[in-house]
Motif scaffolding. Structure first.
Motif, mmCIF file in Angstrom:
data_model
loop_
_atom_site.group_PDB
_atom_site.id
_atom_site.type_symbol
_atom_site.label_atom_id
_atom_site.label_comp_id
_atom_site.label_asym_id
_atom_site.label_seq_id
_atom_site.Cartn_x
_atom_site.Cartn_y
_atom_site.Cartn_z
ATOM 1 N N GLY A 187 0.607 -0.994 -0.015
ATOM 2 C CA GLY A 187 -0.008 0.157 0.048
ATOM 3 C C GLY A 187 0.901 1.239 0.106
ATOM 4 N N ILE A 188 2.060 1.215 -0.503
ATOM 5 C CA ILE A 188 2.607 2.407 -0.550
ATOM 6 C C ILE A 188 2.930 2.943 -2.044
ATOM 7 C CG2 ILE A 188 3.598 2.267 1.820
ATOM 8 C CD1 ILE A 188 6.291 1.231 0.175
ATOM 9 N N ASP A 189 3.344 4.407 -2.210
ATOM 10 C CA ASP A 189 3.798 4.687 -3.513
ATOM 11 C C ASP A 189 5.260 4.374 -4.025
ATOM 12 O OD1 ASP A 189 6.424 7.039 -2.897
ATOM 13 O OD2 ASP A 189 4.691 6.402 -1.145
ATOM 14 N N PRO A 190 5.297 4.161 -5.312
ATOM 15 C CA PRO A 190 6.430 3.633 -6.027
ATOM 16 C C PRO A 190 7.740 3.792 -5.526
ATOM 17 C CG PRO A 190 4.999 3.968 -7.697
ATOM 18 C CD PRO A 190 4.100 4.545 -6.492
ATOM 19 N N GLN A 191 7.834 5.273 -5.239
ATOM 20 C CA GLN A 191 9.162 5.857 -4.770
ATOM 21 C C GLN A 191 9.569 5.242 -3.312
ATOM 22 O OE1 GLN A 191 8.747 10.092 -4.305
ATOM 23 N NE2 GLN A 191 10.908 10.229 -3.715
ATOM 24 N N SER A 192 8.648 5.085 -2.538
ATOM 25 C CA SER A 192 8.843 4.515 -1.136
ATOM 26 C C SER A 192 9.257 3.145 -1.285
ATOM 27 C CB SER A 192 7.794 4.676 -0.248
ATOM 28 O OG SER A 192 7.456 6.007 0.119
ATOM 29 N N ARG A 193 8.573 2.465 -2.332
ATOM 30 C CA ARG A 193 8.656 1.019 -2.512
ATOM 31 C C ARG A 193 10.198 0.854 -2.972
ATOM 32 N NH1 ARG A 193 4.852 -2.136 -6.713
ATOM 33 N NH2 ARG A 193 5.738 -4.221 -6.237
ATOM 34 N N ASN A 194 10.452 1.528 -3.933
ATOM 35 C CA ASN A 194 11.878 1.503 -4.391
ATOM 36 C C ASN A 194 12.819 1.728 -3.453
ATOM 37 O OD1 ASN A 194 10.978 0.735 -6.934
ATOM 38 N ND2 ASN A 194 11.330 2.724 -7.705
ATOM 39 N N TYR A 195 12.779 2.718 -2.529
ATOM 40 C CA TYR A 195 13.372 3.041 -1.180
ATOM 41 C C TYR A 195 13.594 1.785 -0.534
ATOM 42 C CZ TYR A 195 16.006 6.226 1.792
ATOM 43 O OH TYR A 195 16.898 6.637 2.764
ATOM 44 N N ILE A 196 12.556 1.439 -0.196
ATOM 45 C CA ILE A 196 12.648 0.063 0.816
ATOM 46 C C ILE A 196 13.446 -1.128 0.147
ATOM 47 C CG2 ILE A 196 11.088 -1.577 1.811
ATOM 48 C CD1 ILE A 196 9.185 0.640 2.383
ATOM 49 N N LEU A 197 12.963 -1.353 -1.101
ATOM 50 C CA LEU A 197 13.699 -2.441 -1.668
ATOM 51 C C LEU A 197 15.206 -2.139 -1.603
ATOM 52 C CD1 LEU A 197 11.399 -3.303 -4.731
ATOM 53 C CD2 LEU A 197 11.558 -4.434 -2.236
ATOM 54 N N THR A 198 15.690 -1.020 -1.918
ATOM 55 C CA THR A 198 16.966 -0.695 -2.031
ATOM 56 C C THR A 198 17.638 -0.782 -0.470
ATOM 57 O OG1 THR A 198 16.465 0.910 -3.821
ATOM 58 C CG2 THR A 198 18.735 1.103 -2.555
ATOM 59 N N SER A 199 16.778 -0.469 0.436
ATOM 60 C CA SER A 199 17.156 -0.515 2.034
ATOM 61 C C SER A 199 17.575 -1.980 2.237
ATOM 62 C CB SER A 199 16.366 0.223 2.830
ATOM 63 O OG SER A 199 15.988 1.429 2.318
ATOM 64 N N VAL A 200 16.649 -2.607 1.822
ATOM 65 C CA VAL A 200 16.742 -4.369 2.125
ATOM 66 C C VAL A 200 17.896 -4.763 1.429
ATOM 67 C CG1 VAL A 200 15.562 -6.452 1.639
ATOM 68 C CG2 VAL A 200 13.949 -4.488 2.157
ATOM 69 N N ARG A 201 18.299 -4.509 0.313
ATOM 70 C CA ARG A 201 19.336 -4.878 -0.171
ATOM 71 C C ARG A 201 20.867 -4.342 0.453
ATOM 72 N NH1 ARG A 201 17.374 -3.129 -5.163
ATOM 73 N NH2 ARG A 201 16.612 -5.063 -6.418
ATOM 74 N N LYS A 202 20.721 -3.215 0.702
ATOM 75 C CA LYS A 202 21.751 -2.566 1.562
ATOM 76 C C LYS A 202 21.851 -3.389 3.105
ATOM 77 C CE LYS A 202 21.482 2.439 0.475
ATOM 78 N NZ LYS A 202 21.254 3.658 1.119
ATOM 79 N N LEU A 203 20.611 -3.643 3.791
ATOM 80 C CA LEU A 203 20.906 -4.369 4.990
ATOM 81 C C LEU A 203 21.368 -5.644 4.778
ATOM 82 C CD1 LEU A 203 17.359 -3.724 6.469
ATOM 83 C CD2 LEU A 203 19.465 -3.348 7.546
ATOM 84 N N ASN A 204 20.885 -6.438 3.602
ATOM 85 C CA ASN A 204 21.626 -7.757 3.375
ATOM 86 C C ASN A 204 23.099 -7.649 3.215
ATOM 87 O OD1 ASN A 204 21.700 -9.741 0.633
ATOM 88 N ND2 ASN A 204 21.191 -10.596 2.701
ATOM 89 N N GLU A 205 23.655 -6.423 2.467
ATOM 90 C CA GLU A 205 24.871 -6.342 2.187
ATOM 91 C C GLU A 205 25.793 -6.028 3.408
ATOM 92 O OE1 GLU A 205 24.016 -4.515 -2.227
ATOM 93 O OE2 GLU A 205 24.921 -3.161 -0.852
ATOM 94 N N SER A 206 25.030 -5.583 4.313
ATOM 95 C CA SER A 206 25.717 -5.092 5.664
ATOM 96 C C SER A 206 25.845 -6.298 6.456
ATOM 97 C CB SER A 206 24.970 -4.069 6.126
ATOM 98 O OG SER A 206 23.780 -4.534 6.825
ATOM 99 N N GLY A 207 25.296 -7.659 6.093
ATOM 100 C CA GLY A 207 25.419 -8.685 6.817
ATOM 101 C C GLY A 207 24.120 -9.316 7.441
ATOM 102 N N CYS A 208 23.011 -8.470 7.387
ATOM 103 C CA CYS A 208 21.751 -9.276 7.863
ATOM 104 C C CYS A 208 21.336 -10.185 6.917
ATOM 105 C CB CYS A 208 20.717 -8.157 7.891
ATOM 106 S SG CYS A 208 20.856 -6.967 9.245
ATOM 107 N N THR A 209 20.685 -11.356 7.370
ATOM 108 C CA THR A 209 19.996 -12.064 6.570
ATOM 109 C C THR A 209 18.330 -11.963 6.824
ATOM 110 O OG1 THR A 209 21.402 -13.825 7.505
ATOM 111 C CG2 THR A 209 19.186 -14.619 6.730
ATOM 112 N N ILE A 210 17.975 -11.991 5.605
ATOM 113 C CA ILE A 210 16.256 -11.302 5.772
ATOM 114 C C ILE A 210 15.452 -12.372 5.327
ATOM 115 C CG2 ILE A 210 15.032 -9.454 4.382
ATOM 116 C CD1 ILE A 210 17.692 -7.929 4.507
ATOM 117 N N ILE A 211 14.381 -12.469 5.870
ATOM 118 C CA ILE A 211 13.155 -13.324 5.411
ATOM 119 C C ILE A 211 12.138 -12.129 4.900
ATOM 120 C CG2 ILE A 211 11.388 -14.915 6.210
ATOM 121 C CD1 ILE A 211 13.294 -16.055 8.346
#
Lengths: 383, 311
Positions: free
Chosen positions: B164-188
């Protein structure tokens, strides 16, 4: 665990009480309650009685002295009126009562059978009783002198003059009438009890509100467990209750100058015990509610009626005996009973049974809430 | 190393079995897609993993520690981003993050640093003193994430973080998820948006009726679908009743319509394309294009569960 509890307590307190509305609700309302009881009882102080006098036995010494006697009574103001004026002014409530001395009054007293005197009022005994008791005493004395004189005018005059000029040695000592301030403070505590219960439910309701906004489940997914979370709510609630009690008692004594007739320490101890009861009862309400709206409804259903039945709003003595029996099952009544006993001069130790009863209420409520909380297992709203 | 190890997990509510003997492994450094239709059992699984529900049976280990026996350790290493926002509207963004991070024992300067770091990470650094009630839906979602990451967990479970969010925020979140993963977090990661899962997840599990019915990389999952073809027909306009008529053609498993595009999911072995086109032409519809597509995750999901992900 206590570090976590303290963290939750301070954060919740800071967030809850930074709003002016909440401060007013939790601390302003008990003060308003005290103010209400002060206003309620302020009308019960000494009042001036306005008496209209119709003296149709004018020229007679005894009639004139009787009028002077009434005039000399405390809190009585007399106004000389005609019979018609008396009727009008009594009807218009400009006068509280009327003293009608008919022609022949002095003679009847002299003859030992006082007559031709009447007291009238549309307000009834509450305004005439005081004047009657004082006036009849005076007339009885003069009548006795008339009887002793046996119709001998000179003898009566001698007795009467001696009576009027009697030299009594009167030593008076003033004592303060504390009944009204005690009543005021008693009723103020009654209001405080209701606000304490309402505040306790309001603060425990935070558990439900946090369930509704799902932050409760986020908290539980952290190292904080449900027991720690509820314990933090209890501690926070008790802190607010204690501050509420201190603020109310301070305002009562310092601002409104109401002396409850009980040492402050004892009052604080008694109310602190009731704070424990309030918190435990609020937890029962929350445990049985599925939403904050339901808790609010239950609060309205439980708190005001039980406070009324316990005598928080008006003295329980005016209620029927059957209703008074119900109040034995209500914790507010045990607090008010304790205050009554302490105000009557009993020691704090002598109200041990009341204190045990209050503690028992708290324990039972806590046990019910714990049982019910243990059976709630609703995480559907989180993920 | 396995960050999450679920073995034989069963969760019952009375007679209803929400999770049925599920076994699942999430390895360190993965972005693991967890897919399932509503009621499939994924939320119950997440609730059990986050210790909000007790399992009826089975074992769950986070970083090789049993979550029942070492609950505190498990919780310290876990961050939850719930689907529904779990933030305080009467606290500022800073206070929200600081409060939830404080629950993990952070205090003083460390708490302050981590709070600012988390807010900066989700792009809300300049909104630290603002209250969430003044935020857009996307900003609230980002704050929801910040509250779950400030204590630097090893495993983050994100449940529909972009719903339920706008495409801009969605892209931001997806980028954040990748960054978190790159910083060593495992994500489900769970989502109803298949394209998101395809885009960011390295491994995917599909859950249905409380069981894992497929697990692997997206390529592995797609390769399991060999008996199904996915046909996309674009029309000038679509008349009512045509979807039902297409469904009655032998071999057709599912038909869905989105604006002027009809998607047909059919048995690969049945040669029925001509019948489909004839049906449309006979109904007087003008065909603009016909395309047979490679199976995607949606096709895989539909084939395996018989349901759309949004059902």
């Amino acid at each position: 665990m206590w570090r976590e509890i303290w963290f939750l307590v301070t954060r919740t307190l800071l967030t809850t009480f930074r709003k002016r509305r909440t401060l007013m609700l939790y601390f302003g309302l008990p003060i308003a309650g005290i103010l209400a009881s002060v206003l309620l009882y302020s009308s019960q102080g000494p009042t001036e009685l306005r008496v209209g006098v119709v003296n149709e036995d004018a020229g007679e010494q005894i009639a004139a002295d009787t009028v002077s006697f009434v005039k000399g009574l405390d809190h009585v103001t007399i106004v000389n009126v005609t019979p018609d004026e008396l009727k009008d002014q009594l009807a218009a409530s400009k006068l509280d009562s009327g003293l009608i001395i008919d022609s022949g009054f002095s003679e009847s007293v002299l003859s030992g059978s006082p007559d031709h005197i009447a007291i009238e009022s549309v307000k009834g005994a509450q305004v005439t009783a005081y004047m009657k008791s004082m006036l009849y005493g005076y007339i009885d004395n003069v009548t006795s002198m008339g009887k002793i004189a046996g119709g001998d005018a000179a003898k009566f005059k001698a007795l009467y003059d001696q009576y009027r000029s009697a030299d009594f040695k009167l030593t008076s000592e003033s004592v303060n009438d504390t009944a009204t301030t005690k009543d005021m403070s008693y009723q103020s505590i009654g209001f405080l009890l209701m606000f304490m219960l309402s505040s306790a439910v309001g603060l425990s309701e935070l558990i439900l509100k946090n369930r509704e906004n799902r932050t409760y489940f986020r908290v539980l997914s952290s190292p904080i467990n449900a027991r720690t979370y509820v314990l933090a709510n209890i501690v926070m609630n008790l802190i607010v209750m204690i501050v509420q009690i201190i603020v109310a008692l301070l305002f009562m004594q310092v601002v409104f100058h109401l002396d409850p007739g009980i040492p402050m320490g004892e009052m604080l101890g008694l109310l602190a015990l009731f704070a424990l009861v309030s918190v435990s009862l609020s937890l029962v309400i929350v445990a049985f509610s599925k939403s904050s709206a339901m808790a609010g409804a239950l609060q309205n259903l439980i708190v005001p009626p039980t406070c009324m039945l316990s005598g928080c709003f008006f003295p329980i003595s005016i209620m029927p005996a059957e209703v008074r029996k119900i109040s034995d099952f209500l914790p507010q009544n045990w607090v008010l009973q304790s205050i009554n006993k302490l105000q009557s001069g009993e020691s704090f130790g002598s109200i041990w049974f009341n204190l045990v009863m209050l503690f028992a209420f708290a324990v039972v409520f806590f046990l019910i809430a714990t049982y019910k909380f243990g059976r709630n297992n609703d995480t559907r709203n989180f993920v | 190393m396995n960050v999450l190890d679920i073995r034989g997990l069963t969760k019952k509510f009375g007679d209803f079995v929400a999770v049925d003997n599920m076994s699942l492994t999430v390895r360190e450094g993965e972005i693991f897609g967890f897919l399932g239709a509503n009621g499939a059992g994924k939320s119950t699984t997440i609730n059990v993993v986050s210790s909000l529900l007790r399992p009826s049976s089975g074992e769950i280990r986070i970083l090789d520690k049993d979550i029942m026996k070492q609950s505190r350790f498990a919780k310290m290493n876990l961050g939850i981003v719930p689907q529904d926002l779990a933030i305080y509207e009467d606290m500022t963004a800073y206070e929200n993050v600081s409060f939830f991070a404080g629950l993990y024992g952070l205090r003083g300067i460390k708490l302050k640093e981590r709070t600012i770091e988390a807010l900066d990470f989700v792009g809300l650094g300049d909104k630290a003193k603002s209250f969430p009630k003044n935020f857009s839906g996307g900003m609230k979602r980002r704050l929801n994430i910040a509250c779950a990451i400030a204590h630097k967990p090893k495993l983050i479970i994100m449940d529909e973080p972009t719903v339920g969010i706008d495409p801009q925020s969605r892209n931001y979140i997806l980028t954040s998820v990748r960054k978190l993963n790159e910083s060593g977090c495992t994500i489900i990661y769970t989502s109803h948006y298949m394209e998101e899962v395809e885009e960011i997840c390295s491994r995917i599990a599909i859950v249905d009726h409380g069981k894992i019915i497929a697990e692997g990389t997206k390529e592995q999952l797609k390769s399991t679908i060999t008996d199904v073809k996915d046909i996309r027909i674009e029309l000038k306009s679509v008349q009512g009743g045509v979807v039902e008529k297409l469904r009655s053609i032998p071999g057709v498993r599912n038909v869905s319509q989105e604006d002027h595009v009809i998607r047909i999911h059919s048995d690969a072995a049945v040669d029925n394309l001509n019948r489909m086109l004839k049906q449309l032409i006979d109904a007087g519809m003008e065909i603009r294009s016909v395309e047979e597509q490679e199976p995607n995750l949606e096709t895989v999901f539909l084939t395996l569960t018989g349901r759309n992900l949004r059902d």
